[in-house]
Design an enzyme around this catalytic site. Structure first.
Site, PDB file in Angstrom:
ATOM      1  N   LYS A  96       0.499  -1.471   0.082  1.00 37.56           N
ATOM      2  CA  LYS A  96      -0.234   0.096  -0.065  1.00 37.56           C
ATOM      3  C   LYS A  96       1.140   1.389  -0.471  1.00 37.56           C
ATOM      4  CE  LYS A  96      -2.556  -1.287   3.733  1.00 37.56           C
ATOM      5  NZ  LYS A  96      -1.488  -2.355   3.883  1.00 37.56           N
ATOM      6  N   ARG A 172     -10.790   0.263   8.641  1.00 34.34           N
ATOM      7  CA  ARG A 172      -9.821  -1.497   8.578  1.00 34.34           C
ATOM      8  C   ARG A 172     -11.248  -1.890   9.264  1.00 34.34           C
ATOM      9  NH1 ARG A 172      -3.046  -1.806   8.955  1.00 34.34           N
ATOM     10  NH2 ARG A 172      -2.868   0.164   7.782  1.00 34.34           N
ATOM     11  N   ARG A 207      11.580  -6.292   5.272  1.00 33.80           N
ATOM     12  CA  ARG A 207      11.466  -4.817   5.237  1.00 33.80           C
ATOM     13  C   ARG A 207      12.703  -4.153   6.313  1.00 33.80           C
ATOM     14  NH1 ARG A 207       5.513  -2.190   5.444  1.00 33.80           N
ATOM     15  NH2 ARG A 207       5.356  -3.822   7.290  1.00 33.80           N
ATOM     16  N   ARG A 236      11.013  -2.314  11.464  1.00 33.18           N
ATOM     17  CA  ARG A 236       9.560  -2.068  12.380  1.00 33.18           C
ATOM     18  C   ARG A 236       9.644  -2.330  13.643  1.00 33.18           C
ATOM     19  NH1 ARG A 236       4.263   0.281   8.185  1.00 33.18           N
ATOM     20  NH2 ARG A 236       3.608  -1.033   9.866  1.00 33.18           N
ATOM     21  N   ARG A 247      -1.369  -9.858  13.631  1.00 35.51           N
ATOM     22  CA  ARG A 247      -1.532  -8.736  11.919  1.00 35.51           C
ATOM     23  C   ARG A 247      -2.569  -9.413  10.691  1.00 35.51           C
ATOM     24  NH1 ARG A 247       3.480  -5.573  10.611  1.00 35.51           N
ATOM     25  NH2 ARG A 247       2.445  -4.272   9.013  1.00 35.51           N
TER      26      ARG A 247
HETATM   27  P1  AP5 Z   1       5.024  -1.643   2.242  1.00 33.46           P
HETATM   28  O1  AP5 Z   1       4.431  -0.672   0.431  1.00 33.46           O
HETATM   29  O2  AP5 Z   1       5.747  -0.525   3.434  1.00 33.46           O
HETATM   30  O3  AP5 Z   1       3.348  -2.085   2.701  1.00 33.46           O
HETATM   31  P2  AP5 Z   1       2.329  -2.135   3.243  1.00 33.46           P
HETATM   32  O4  AP5 Z   1       0.943  -2.105   2.655  1.00 33.46           O
HETATM   33  O5  AP5 Z   1       1.742  -0.580   3.164  1.00 33.46           O
HETATM   34  O6  AP5 Z   1       2.163  -2.406   4.581  1.00 33.46           O
HETATM   35  P3  AP5 Z   1       2.568  -1.925   5.695  1.00 33.46           P
HETATM   36  O7  AP5 Z   1       2.977  -2.863   7.469  1.00 33.46           O
HETATM   37  O8  AP5 Z   1       3.233  -0.674   6.164  1.00 33.46           O
HETATM   38  O9  AP5 Z   1       1.188  -2.118   6.209  1.00 33.46           O
HETATM   39  P4  AP5 Z   1       0.349  -2.566   7.600  1.00 33.46           P
HETATM   40  O10 AP5 Z   1      -1.598  -2.068   6.848  1.00 33.46           O
HETATM   41  O11 AP5 Z   1       0.284  -3.802   7.875  1.00 33.46           O
HETATM   42  O12 AP5 Z   1       0.343  -1.314   8.782  1.00 33.46           O
HETATM   43  P5  AP5 Z   1       0.074   0.807   8.792  1.00 33.46           P
HETATM   44  O13 AP5 Z   1       2.032   0.915   8.585  1.00 33.46           O
HETATM   45  O14 AP5 Z   1      -1.024   1.253   8.140  1.00 33.46           O
HETATM   46  O15 AP5 Z   1       5.247  -2.717   1.625  1.00 33.46           O
HETATM   47  C1  AP5 Z   1       5.940  -4.113   1.970  1.00 33.46           C
HETATM   48  C2  AP5 Z   1       7.474  -4.601   2.008  1.00 33.46           C
HETATM   49  O16 AP5 Z   1       7.417  -4.977   0.497  1.00 33.46           O
HETATM   50  C3  AP5 Z   1       8.753  -3.553   2.142  1.00 33.46           C
HETATM   51  O17 AP5 Z   1       9.603  -4.106   2.145  1.00 33.46           O
HETATM   52  C4  AP5 Z   1       8.409  -3.212   0.060  1.00 33.46           C
HETATM   53  O18 AP5 Z   1       9.978  -2.955  -0.732  1.00 33.46           O
HETATM   54  C5  AP5 Z   1       8.233  -4.460  -0.237  1.00 33.46           C
HETATM   55  N1  AP5 Z   1       6.897  -4.289  -1.839  1.00 33.46           N
HETATM   56  C6  AP5 Z   1       6.024  -3.462  -1.888  1.00 33.46           C
HETATM   57  N2  AP5 Z   1       5.533  -3.532  -2.952  1.00 33.46           N
HETATM   58  C7  AP5 Z   1       6.278  -4.321  -3.858  1.00 33.46           C
HETATM   59  C8  AP5 Z   1       6.093  -5.669  -4.776  1.00 33.46           C
HETATM   60  N3  AP5 Z   1       4.756  -4.824  -5.635  1.00 33.46           N
HETATM   61  N4  AP5 Z   1       6.910  -6.398  -4.662  1.00 33.46           N
HETATM   62  C9  AP5 Z   1       8.282  -6.441  -4.054  1.00 33.46           C
HETATM   63  N5  AP5 Z   1       8.201  -5.930  -2.848  1.00 33.46           N
HETATM   64  C10 AP5 Z   1       7.324  -5.217  -2.515  1.00 33.46           C
HETATM   65  O19 AP5 Z   1      -0.653   0.574  10.363  1.00 33.46           O
HETATM   66  C11 AP5 Z   1       0.543   0.031  11.113  1.00 33.46           C
HETATM   67  C12 AP5 Z   1      -0.501  -0.441  12.220  1.00 33.46           C
HETATM   68  O20 AP5 Z   1      -1.013   1.326  12.532  1.00 33.46           O
HETATM   69  C13 AP5 Z   1      -1.256  -1.016  12.219  1.00 33.46           C
HETATM   70  O21 AP5 Z   1      -0.768  -2.279  13.076  1.00 33.46           O
HETATM   71  C14 AP5 Z   1      -1.924  -0.496  13.588  1.00 33.46           C
HETATM   72  O22 AP5 Z   1      -2.189  -1.053  15.184  1.00 33.46           O
HETATM   73  C15 AP5 Z   1      -1.946   0.242  13.358  1.00 33.46           C
HETATM   74  N6  AP5 Z   1      -3.011   0.863  12.307  1.00 33.46           N
HETATM   75  C16 AP5 Z   1      -3.699   1.811  11.048  1.00 33.46           C
HETATM   76  N7  AP5 Z   1      -4.314   1.870  10.483  1.00 33.46           N
HETATM   77  C17 AP5 Z   1      -4.984   2.211  11.324  1.00 33.46           C
HETATM   78  C18 AP5 Z   1      -6.629   1.333  11.825  1.00 33.46           C
HETATM   79  N8  AP5 Z   1      -7.324   2.758  10.751  1.00 33.46           N
HETATM   80  N9  AP5 Z   1      -7.450   1.585  12.329  1.00 33.46           N
HETATM   81  C19 AP5 Z   1      -6.577   0.440  13.643  1.00 33.46           C
HETATM   82  N10 AP5 Z   1      -5.458   0.662  13.700  1.00 33.46           N
HETATM   83  C20 AP5 Z   1      -4.432   1.150  13.274  1.00 33.46           C
END
Ligand code: AP5
Length: 597
Positions: A96, A172, A207, A236, A247
């Site tokens: 994402k 979410r 990552r 992270r 997760r």
């Molecule tokens: P990356 O682009 O970082 O993936 P992402 O989908 O953004 O992953 P996140 O782990 O950030 O998502 P998340 O939803 O768990 O965490 P968030 O920060 O939103 O890519 C990941 C890896 O893959 C990288 O190394 C990249 O280089 C690689 N990659 C990407 N695309 C690729 C491809 N096509 N091919 C190969 N490699 C690739 O949330 C974190 C925490 O915040 C949650 O756990 C929760 O506690 C809280 N939180 C966030 N939003 C909410 C909500 N709405 N409600 C409640 N709690 C929330």
């Protein structure tokens, strides 16, 4: 009267095999809540910064840094009067953040990542950050109240109204989706990145983040450019295998409920491909949505942002009004017929505009289902006319084709359903502007029918007849058509008994393979208990590029009825899937540890 015995659903077409699962009227939605029940009373002051992938857990790191400081790509011009509104969803590490970075560079949207907003709060040591930290570090969802307040505050800011928004990681949970719905905040398009579990875990565990630039690396896939960068990379705290699994589990528990809120504007994209390939698809999708939006505003159907009372109306399926009621009233009213003509047209046009070439429309409302007594060929002809005239209006030369008599001697003939169709087409009113003969031509099925000037072919209910197989002619025709769209309207290409063996001209497997090479741009059928055609239990609908949607028909106390969405599927659901949706059982795909959720 509803049958009281154990019955099962079946579709109006014979293709759906009856099964033995009973129906249930219990609510099929999975538990909607996020993983926590604690409640907070919060007053949220949006920070003045614009965080992107903030690194709150970095030692000695307190500043908020953009992930990528120098966008090199060309920006698409977005008029400020019609800013895009996009939601992106997907499991942890589905990419994402990576795709958001590319979308921001191309479309200039304001990226709102709840993960980043929360990490910024943690990093700044605010009350919210303190409360959020324990949930985040444990890989759990932060309470809805905290996140909802943050997001709505951010969405109300001026830059968002000007540039449009890109919501990443929100909603979410069903509660979060509902809070947006209450505020009439809806995206134009809901993008879901679909990546199998094993890839997700590898991506998370590998990552690494650069605390200086905010850039995301992966130890194998995107290693850092220099030793210096490598030395400062951090991981992270929620990227351990154990936390990633938790997760992922939480994501799966919540995703179904959210998908049903956005099913009509949802586009699923295979996120397991290289990031550039994934972005190419997202780019063309958003460009299309953007174009549609401009068109709608120009046509006066949607007011520009700020002028509309309900300024968050979805653009991509804005004309869809839900499934019409009283579908068992025969003949169908003109309104109902027009509704379906329009619904088919929207999906077909989107598919053709997307460059899809082998398409089929499957519509089995009672009047268009040849297996029901109320079948009316006139309705099929009207539908074909709407499609043909619409493409002709766009300047395309359309050939409407009906198969001619097949076979020889005593075996010559054509399917009963089609007899007289060609004559009807020729006599029909094709408008005052002489479209017939210029932009629209009537033809038959076969390679010889394909002329250089034809732009698009609409084939009326091509079908096998007893003893005669249409597939050879059809295949020859599509081969000649090359990369011009061929649209089959209500094809019936299944095997029929072949008295003379003519049916075997092409091997069965090849025939099935060929028939399957046409993708649905529209599909609709009513669902009944097996062996009955009354009452209607629900409906299955798909309009390109959206998912298959299963609806349940619900009687209203007022005497009316309505259709409620039960579940959505990226592929056409089987009878078992449909039964499971009515029974409120988890989907097969969700039960497995991989695939799309
Ligand atoms: P990356 O682009 O970082 O993936 P992402 O989908 O953004 O992953 P996140 O782990 O950030 O998502 P998340 O939803 O768990 O965490 P968030 O920060 O939103 O890519 C990941 C890896 O893959 C990288 O190394 C990249 O280089 C690689 N990659 C990407 N695309 C690729 C491809 N096509 N091919 C190969 N490699 C690739 O949330 C974190 C925490 O915040 C949650 O756990 C929760 O506690 C809280 N939180 C966030 N939003 C909410 C909500 N709405 N409600 C409640 N709690 C929330």
């Amino acid at each position: 009267m509803l049958p009281t015995s154990l019955s099962s659903l079946h579709a109006t077409t014979s293709s759906s095999a009856p099964s033995l699962f009973p129906l249930s009227t219990s609510c099929p939605y999975p538990s909607s809540s996020s993983s926590c029940s604690s409640s907070f009373s919060l007053s949220f002051q949006p920070s003045s910064h614009q965080p992107r992938r903030l690194l709150s857990f970095a030692p000695n790191f307190n500043t908020h840094i953009r992930r990528n400081s120098k966008p090199k790509v060309l920006k698409v011009h977005c008029s400020t009067s019609e800013p895009l509104k996009v939601m992106i969803s997907g499991a942890p590490a589905s990419g994402k953040g990576t795709q958001c970075e590319l979308m921001v560079n191309k479309f200039g949207l304001v990226h709102i990542s709840t993960g980043d907003l929360l990490r910024a709060e943690v990093s700044a040591g605010t009350d919210i950050g303190e409360k959020a930290k324990e949930f985040m570090n444990a890989g759990r969802l932060v309470p809805d109240e905290i996140v909802a307040a943050m997001v709505t505050a951010r969405l109300s800011r001026e830059d968002v109204k000007q540039k449009g928004w890109l919501l990443d990681g929100y909603p979410r949970s069903l509660a979060q989706a509902e809070s947006l719905e209450k505020l009439k905040i809806r995206p134009d398009v809901y993008v879901v990145l679909d990546v199998p579990d094993e890839i997700l875990i590898d991506r998370c565990v590998g990552r690494r983040l650069d605390p200086v630039t905010g850039k995301i690396y992966h130890i194998k896939n995107f290693p850092p450019e220099t030793e210096e960068i490598k030395a400062r990379l951090i991981t992270r705290p929620d990227d351990t295998e154990e936390k990633v699994k938790s997760r992922l589990e939480i994501y799966k528990q919540n995703v179904e409920a959210i998908l049903s809120t956005y099913s009509n504007i949802m586009k699923t994209i295979d996120g397991s491909r290289p990031k550039e390939v994934v972005f190419e698809e997202i780019y063309s999708l958003l460009s299309e949505v953007q174009k549609d939006k401009v068109k709608l505003i120009k046509s006066g159907n949607v007011k520009p942002e700020g002028e509309s009372s309900s300024n968050q109306a979805p653009v991509y399926q804005d004309k869809w009004r839900g499934i019409p009621t009283r579908l068992n009233n025969i003949p169908h009213s003109r309104e109902i017929r027009n509704y379906f003509y329009d619904d088919v047209l929207q999906g077909t046009q989107r598919a053709v505009n997307d460059g899809r070439m082998r398409l089929k429309v499957e519509i089995a409302i009672p009047e268009l289902n040849p297996e029901m007594d109320v079948y009316r060929i006139g309705t099929l002809m009207e539908l074909v006319r709407v499609l043909a005239l619409s493409f002709a209006d766009d300047g395309k030369r359309v050939k409407v084709c009906v198969q001619g008599s097949m076979g020889q001697g005593a075996l010559a003939g054509m399917p009963l359903q089609l007899s007289g169709t060609r004559k009807i087409l020729e006599f029909m009113d094709w408008g005052d502007y002489g479209a017939l003969g210029t932009f629209i031509k009537i033809g038959s099925i076969g390679a010889r029918e394909v002329e250089e000037q034809d732009d698009i072919f609409i084939l009326v209910a091509p079908q096998n007849a007893v003893g005669n197989c249409i597939i050879d002619d059809l295949k020859a025709m599509t081969d000649s058509a090359g990369n011009r769209p061929v649209i089959l309207v209500n094809p019936r290409l299944k095997d029929l008994p072949g008295s003379s063996g003519i049916m075997q001209t092409m091997g069965r497997e090849k025939r099935l393979e060929y028939a399957a090479s046409f993708e649905n741009c529209y599909s609709f059928r009513l669902l009944y208990y097996a062996g009955t055609q009354y009452p209607i239990m629900g409906a299955l609908r798909m309009s390109y590029p959206y998912r298959y949607e299963i609806y349940k028909r619900v009687d209203q106390p007022s005497g009316g009825e309505k259709y409620e969405i039960l579940s959505t599927f990226s592929e056409k659901p089987s009878s078992d899937d449909i039964n499971d949706a009515f029974l409120g059982k988890p989907r097969n795909q969700a039960k497995k540890a991989s695939g799309f959720w």
